[in-house]
Design an enzyme around this catalytic site. Structure first.
Site, mmCIF file in Angstrom:
data_model
loop_
_atom_site.group_PDB
_atom_site.id
_atom_site.type_symbol
_atom_site.label_atom_id
_atom_site.label_comp_id
_atom_site.label_asym_id
_atom_site.label_seq_id
_atom_site.Cartn_x
_atom_site.Cartn_y
_atom_site.Cartn_z
ATOM 1 N N GLY A 46 4.791 10.281 -2.103
ATOM 2 C CA GLY A 46 4.118 11.334 -0.985
ATOM 3 C C GLY A 46 4.771 12.284 -0.558
ATOM 4 N N GLY A 47 5.665 13.037 -1.980
ATOM 5 C CA GLY A 47 6.588 14.070 -1.372
ATOM 6 C C GLY A 47 7.816 13.466 -0.646
ATOM 7 N N PHE A 48 8.369 12.363 -0.966
ATOM 8 C CA PHE A 48 9.497 12.050 0.028
ATOM 9 C C PHE A 48 10.619 11.449 -1.763
ATOM 10 C CE2 PHE A 48 7.394 12.328 3.751
ATOM 11 C CZ PHE A 48 8.691 13.067 4.519
ATOM 12 N N LYS A 67 14.266 2.792 -5.087
ATOM 13 C CA LYS A 67 13.444 3.573 -4.050
ATOM 14 C C LYS A 67 14.750 5.306 -3.989
ATOM 15 C CE LYS A 67 11.295 3.309 -0.425
ATOM 16 N NZ LYS A 67 10.633 2.404 0.308
ATOM 17 N N ASP A 165 4.262 -2.095 9.259
ATOM 18 C CA ASP A 165 3.357 -1.641 8.289
ATOM 19 C C ASP A 165 3.005 -2.635 7.315
ATOM 20 O OD1 ASP A 165 1.827 0.135 6.637
ATOM 21 O OD2 ASP A 165 3.359 0.980 5.323
#
Length: 693
Positions: A46-48, A67, A165
């Site tokens: 998401g944009g990262f 990552k 999370d």
């Protein structure tokens, strides 16, 4: 195939041999850091950046997860913040990855202006994918999931980390080695907690500040979404919502979108089949909207699960046994209460052998604890006489303690501090209540309420299951640490109670009162065993010798009395202090008694002869508390002069003075490993001192 590492590339896979991406014309990298071959994109962050599946050629092409941090954000602050969070995720995996149910960090590096984090690949599928195939889970499978994940949460919370999370997508069931198919039940230890990108280091400062909410809406508790605050209880709420989702198949995000947090009050209406009353209560407490009514620790949930567990299948029993083997000795003792229930259920199922296995492991842990305790209590010298050791020229222990943290928020003087035997928890008085705090984080875990006046003294039982408190209200209260409930109240004294001590086998409780007496109590029944009389003034301290044969009591009559525990008779009276005696403590080998006094001194006594060994002088104020380190080499003393002093027991020399309190000190206590010292006093703060090498 070669995978393009441009996070904006719409079709990143390219044939081998290509130099440039055929979609975006970005130069292709065959091997990241000359080691990792990217196979495919797993997810877009998401944009990262992206998350990739890769092969580690240094490990025979073993699979791993990479990552990538390539944030598309505006402004220097946002970029720096993204980098900071990414680095912290790597640090957390470095610290937590030793746990078999948390991915291991393999590498962390920068290449071509992107940051990369390489971690262990978990071969399996997450519980959300499992739910889509399975539709829903039964209560027995949910219990197994809880038994598998709660020890992992206990571990990360004790390291001061909140995941923030937890949801089915972040829980992977590892595939078994004997089959390519994912096993759905009866696989203790196969659930792996992933994605620590939202995890937050739990510090006292972080708790007090309103932060940015992180987590998944529907799964995250109200304090996390609204205030950005995260606690162990926050993760437990998310775990409860995860269990609800798996149990009912109902999306908590949809419920949250439509009803906010009100749905948790009526969660049972979504059940497709009835559950046991006990398990319904556990899940309901996990799902409570208000954090003060929720479980405070994973240990509390585990205790309730074990106490109410009614095994119905071999797999469920095996899961319980495996987790019993993983628990600490303190937790095992809590679990032992449920053995009778387990035995009856297992007999009915014809599984006597399985129960024997659980009981065998329990006994093994108990024997281990006893061996450790015995080794600690043995003398480090074969000398027959302690004075001979004192006359040797022995190097003083280092005593390198420094201030690690200060805990505030108390409304009155801290009169008593105790550290649990497992070294994880601190108990302290706060006016007429008792605060339970995490020694790792300083976070308040629970508050015990019930006394009608100031609590003067608290103590943990040797097995860590019970907390006792003595008060100005003339009563002693016994608390169950697993449930937070009162077990019983002891009422026989006519004046306030100022000290308590457990016998080392945990069977007897001794107290000290302003009615000039000491009472001995049977912990199992709550009955008074006997009253020891002989002091002419208030009794302010009591201590059991390591062999449970002698009880020492210190009094404002300036004397210390030694009592034969078996008969209740006085052995001798130790005289020498010119002021009131406030504290007594036995050395771990049982050969020395230390006493602190209002005369500003500490005296060391030879238990065999009753003679003074030496007097320790250095405090400029009244001495209120003394404590031996577990190895018996250091004596700590707290004083009205606002300092804690550390003394060499062998030489009697002052090793170090710990300064930081702004008022008199009332209590000092060592952790069981001797690496932590805690002090509290009239400045209404608790200071945690850590030993360095």
């Amino acid at each position: 195939m070669i995978c393009c590492l441009n996070p904006d590339c719409s079709n990143p896979l390219n044939p081998n041999g290509k130099k440039l991406c055929r979609t975006c014309n970005t130069p292709l990298v065959p091997l990241l850091r000359n080691r990792f071959r990217i196979i495919q994109v797993l997810s877009d962050e998401g944009g990262f950046g992206r998350t990739y599946l890769a092969e580690d050629i240094d490990k025979l092409n073993e699979r791993c997860v990479i990552k990538q941090l390539a944030p598309r954000v505006q402004g220097t602050w946002a970029l720096n913040k993204a980098i900071e969070l990414f680095e912290k995720e790597a640090q957390r995996l470095q610290e937590l990855g030793a746990h078999p149910q948390i991915p291991t960090l393999l590498a962390y590096f920068e290449q071509d202006n992107y940051l990369y984090l390489v971690q262990q690949f978990i071969d399996g599928q997450n519980l959300f994918m499992e739910l889509q195939q399975k539709k829903k889970y039964n209560p027995s499978e949910i219990k197994e999931i809880l038994l598998d994940l709660l020890p992992v949460l206990k571990f990360i919370h004790e390291q001061g980390v909140i995941h923030r999370d937890i949801k089915p997508q972040n829980i992977i069931r590892r595939r078994t080695s004997f089959s390519s198919k994912t096993v759905v039940s009866g696989t203790s230890g196969n659930l792996v907690l992933i994605d620590f990108g939202s995890a937050k280091q739990l510090t006292a400062k972080a708790q007090m500040k309103v932060g940015t909410s992180i987590g998944s809406q529907g799964y995250s508790p109200i304090e996390q979404i609204r205030d950005g605050a995260a606690y162990p209880a926050s993760d437990l709420f998310s775990l409860g919502v995860t269990c609800f989702h798996l149990l009912t198949g109902v999306s908590p995000f949809q419920l949250w979108t439509e009803y906010g947090y009100s749905w948790v009050n009526d969660w049972q209406q979504y059940l497709k089949s009835p559950m046991s009353r006990e398990f319904t209560q556990i899940l309901g407490k996990l799902l409570h909207k208000d954090i003060e009514h929720r479980y405070k620790s994973a240990h509390e949930v585990l205790a309730d699960l074990f106490l109410t567990q009614q095994p119905q299948s071999k797999s469920t029993v095996l899961t319980a046994i495996k987790h019993i083997k993983k628990l600490s000795t303190t937790q095992l003792l809590t679990v032992s209460k449920s053995h009778l229930v387990l035995r009856n259920s297992l007999l009915a199922a014809g599984a006597i052998i399985l129960f024997g296995t659980a009981e065998f492991w329990y006994q093994q842990f108990r024997h281990l604890e006893m061996r450790i305790s015995a080794s600690l209590s043995q003398s480090n010298s074969s000398a027959a006489n302690r004075e001979a050791i004192f006359n040797q020229h022995t190097q003083d222990p280092l005593g390198n303690f420094s201030l690690a943290s200060t805990v505030r928020g108390y409304t009155s003087s801290i009169l008593s501090i105790a550290i649990s035997p497992d070294g994880n928890t601190i108990a302290s008085n706060n006016n007429d209540t008792i605060k339970l705090l995490s020694l790792v984080t300083g976070q308040e875990i629970f508050t015990f309420s019930g006394h009608s006046n100031i609590v003067n003294f608290i103590s943990f039982s040797p097995d860590g299951q019970i907390l006792v408190s003595g008060s100005e209200d003339r009563t002693i209260k016994i608390w169950n640490l697993a449930t937070g409930q009162q077990i019983r109240t002891l009422e026989r004294h006519t004046k306030p109670i100022h000290a308590l001590a457990f016998s080392h086998d945990g069977r007897i409780l001794a107290d000290a009162s302003n009615d000039n007496t000491v009472k001995l109590w049977n912990l199992a029944t709550g009955d008074e065993i006997r009253t020891l009389t002989g002091h002419s003034h208030w009794v302010r301290s009591v201590a059991f010798s390591p062999n449970n044969k002698i009880l020492a009591s210190g009094s404002f009559d300036k004397t210390i009395k030694l009592w034969n525990l078996a008969t209740g008779q006085q052995i001798r009276t130790l005289e020498g202090h010119s002021g009131k005696v406030t504290s007594v403590a036995f050395s771990p080998d049982g050969k020395i008694l230390a006493s602190g006094s209002f005369d500003k001194t500490i005296k060391l006594w030879n238990l065999a002869t009753g003679q003074q060994i030496r007097t320790l002088e250095g405090h400029s104020g009244k001495v209120t508390s003394v404590a031996f380190s577990p190895d018996g080499k250091i004596l700590a003393s707290g004083s009205f002069d606002k300092t804690v002093k550390l003394w060499s027991v062998v030489t009697g020399r002052q090793i170090r003075t710990l300064e930081g309190h702004s008022n008199g000190i009332q209590s000092v206590s060592f952790s069981s490993d001797g690496k932590t010292l805690v002090s509290g006093g009239d400045d209404r703060t608790m200071k945690i001192w850590q030993a360095s090498l």
